[in-house]
Design a protein around this motif. Structure first.
Motif, PDB file in Angstrom:
ATOM      1  N   THR A  48       1.016  -1.166   0.170  1.00 16.10           N
ATOM      2  CA  THR A  48       0.006  -0.086  -0.183  1.00 16.10           C
ATOM      3  C   THR A  48       0.775   1.049   0.106  1.00 16.10           C
ATOM      4  N   TRP A  49       0.928   2.089  -0.864  1.00 13.84           N
ATOM      5  CA  TRP A  49       1.476   3.167  -1.106  1.00 13.84           C
ATOM      6  C   TRP A  49       0.864   4.405  -0.347  1.00 13.84           C
ATOM      7  N   PRO A  50       1.655   5.421   0.058  1.00 18.74           N
ATOM      8  CA  PRO A  50       1.069   6.107   1.320  1.00 18.74           C
ATOM      9  C   PRO A  50       0.372   7.356   0.565  1.00 18.74           C
ATOM     10  N   TYR A  51      -0.304   8.151   1.246  1.00 21.84           N
ATOM     11  CA  TYR A  51      -1.117   9.125   0.669  1.00 21.84           C
ATOM     12  C   TYR A  51       0.112  10.298   0.199  1.00 21.84           C
ATOM     13  N   GLU A  52      -0.369  10.734  -0.873  1.00 22.89           N
ATOM     14  CA  GLU A  52       0.636  11.866  -1.396  1.00 22.89           C
ATOM     15  C   GLU A  52       0.891  13.145  -0.423  1.00 22.89           C
ATOM     16  N   ALA A  53       0.114  13.369   0.316  1.00 17.74           N
ATOM     17  CA  ALA A  53       0.308  14.472   1.440  1.00 17.74           C
ATOM     18  C   ALA A  53       0.059  13.436   3.000  1.00 17.74           C
ATOM     19  N   GLY A  54       1.135  12.471   3.063  1.00 17.33           N
ATOM     20  CA  GLY A  54       0.997  11.983   4.421  1.00 17.33           C
ATOM     21  C   GLY A  54       1.515  12.708   5.787  1.00 17.33           C
ATOM     22  N   GLU A  55       1.084  11.857   6.641  1.00 16.21           N
ATOM     23  CA  GLU A  55       1.557  12.170   7.996  1.00 16.21           C
ATOM     24  C   GLU A  55       2.811  12.182   8.647  1.00 16.21           C
ATOM     25  N   VAL A  56       3.519  11.035   7.941  1.00 19.77           N
ATOM     26  CA  VAL A  56       4.853  10.576   8.326  1.00 19.77           C
ATOM     27  C   VAL A  56       5.840  11.079   7.368  1.00 19.77           C
ATOM     28  N   ILE A  57       6.706  11.960   7.936  1.00 18.79           N
ATOM     29  CA  ILE A  57       7.538  12.982   7.206  1.00 18.79           C
ATOM     30  C   ILE A  57       8.484  12.066   6.450  1.00 18.79           C
ATOM     31  N   VAL A  58       8.840  10.987   6.848  1.00 20.42           N
ATOM     32  CA  VAL A  58       9.989  10.275   6.385  1.00 20.42           C
ATOM     33  C   VAL A  58       9.484   9.084   5.227  1.00 20.42           C
ATOM     34  N   GLN A  59       8.035   9.336   5.229  1.00 21.15           N
ATOM     35  CA  GLN A  59       7.311   7.966   4.466  1.00 21.15           C
ATOM     36  C   GLN A  59       8.054   7.916   3.050  1.00 21.15           C
TER      37      GLN A  59
END
Length: 329
Positions: A48-59
């Protein structure tokens, strides 16, 4: 433990995130251990790829490190994008307050539409006992190309489903256009995109269509489930213009079927595809991670655990090669 209980091992299917530090790290470690223990078995990773504007700074760092390693270990990587699944929940399922459970249900629905029993080319008279193996041999025709995407129609709320009627020509027409226009759901399909015209000269074809974001495929697997499935006409997916010229169409397109309705849908169609549609999200992840790495932002969080800058550079190089390979199909 589950594998040791099996009478036979047809393949291994794992699910993981690529953005979170724990999920991606443990998932990659498990895949490495499985590959070491079962070097000849198929391994299919769902990520599962992260949200483009995710909450994890190092995602984006985590994604680059994870994907580059999985690409070496797995036979294929089946990708779900959080942004796409979230949009399906919002627009197609009409969910107002979307939870993680809602997102997981959509992903589970799509995966089940692939992994439920079906008749295949290798087992036309009885349900296949080797779905992972047949899926991979159908779609991963070259070790350089391992990224798989998935589209499933229809998907809608139970309220809408009760008043909906589906037919195979309509479903397959929409699914084919989703394929060539790189759309992830029925809503918002770009109907102006068309397959390239016939070859006009050696090595040259359909340049105008390519400029309109035509999505070129290496291989496609179409899975049809439900009433009157034997009457479905799939010729539109056999068009040689959809595929790379160095593969024969008969080797690029496969069909699985089942007369059993799936999850309340009288008719449903799923397309698992090895194509160029994941180029843009992959390039975005690599670009964002590189911009951070260029200023060495948060790199110290990794180096203190033994991941050196050379590991980052190797991962960037591996993913840039993947991007280049799919771009120049």
């Amino acid at each position: 433990m589950e594998i040791e209980r099996c009478d036979r091992l047809a393949g291994i299917f794992t699910m993981m995130s690529v953005a979170g530090g724990t999920g991606s790290g443990v998932g990659t470690y498990i895949t490495q251990r499985l590959r070491d223990l079962y070097p000849s078995s198929f391994i299919l990773n769902q990520v599962t790829w992260p949200y483009e504007a995710g909450e994890v700074i190092v995602q984006n760092y985590n994604s680059v490190l994870t994907l580059s390693h999985l690409y070496q270990l797995s036979d294929a990587i089946l990708v779900h994008e959080n942004d796409t699944v979230h949009t399906i929940c919002s627009r197609l399922m009409n969910i107002k307050h979307i939870s993680i459970s809602d997102v997981n249900k959509v992903i589970a629905h799509q995966l089940a539409s692939v992994l439920q029993p079906a008749y295949t080319a290798d087992s036309p008279c009885h349900y296949s006992t080797n779905p992972i193996g047949e899926l991979l041999t159908s779609l991963v025709c070259h070790p350089e190309y391992k990224l798989l995407s998935l589209c499933n129609i229809p998907q809608m709320s139970s309220t809408s489903l009760a008043y909906s009627v589906f037919n195979w020509p309509g479903l397959l027409k929409h699914l084919r256009q989703m394929l060539i226009a790189s759309a992830r759901m029925e809503e918002g399909i770009d109907w102006t995109v068309s397959a390239p015209s016939a070859v006009t000269s050696a090595g040259e074809s359909g340049t105008n269509s390519r400029q309109k974001s035509f999505n070129l495929s290496l291989a496609n697997l179409l899975i049809l489930r439900g009433k009157d499935v034997s009457t479905a006409v799939t010729d539109g997916f056999r068009d040689p213009a959809l595929y790379v010229p160095w593969l024969k169409t008969e080797n690029s397109f496969s069909t699985w079927t089942s007369p059993v309705a799936f999850n309340g849908y009288e008719k449903s169609a799923t397309l698992v595809s090895n194509n160029q549609s994941l180029l843009k999200p992959l390039d975005n992840i690599v670009r964002k991670a590189w911009n951070m790495f260029a200023s060495r932002a948060y790199v110290h969080q990794y180096t203190k655990f033994g991941i050196c800058e050379e590991d980052f550079l190797d991962s960037f190089t591996a993913l840039e090669q993947i991007i280049s390979s799919y771009t120049h199909l």
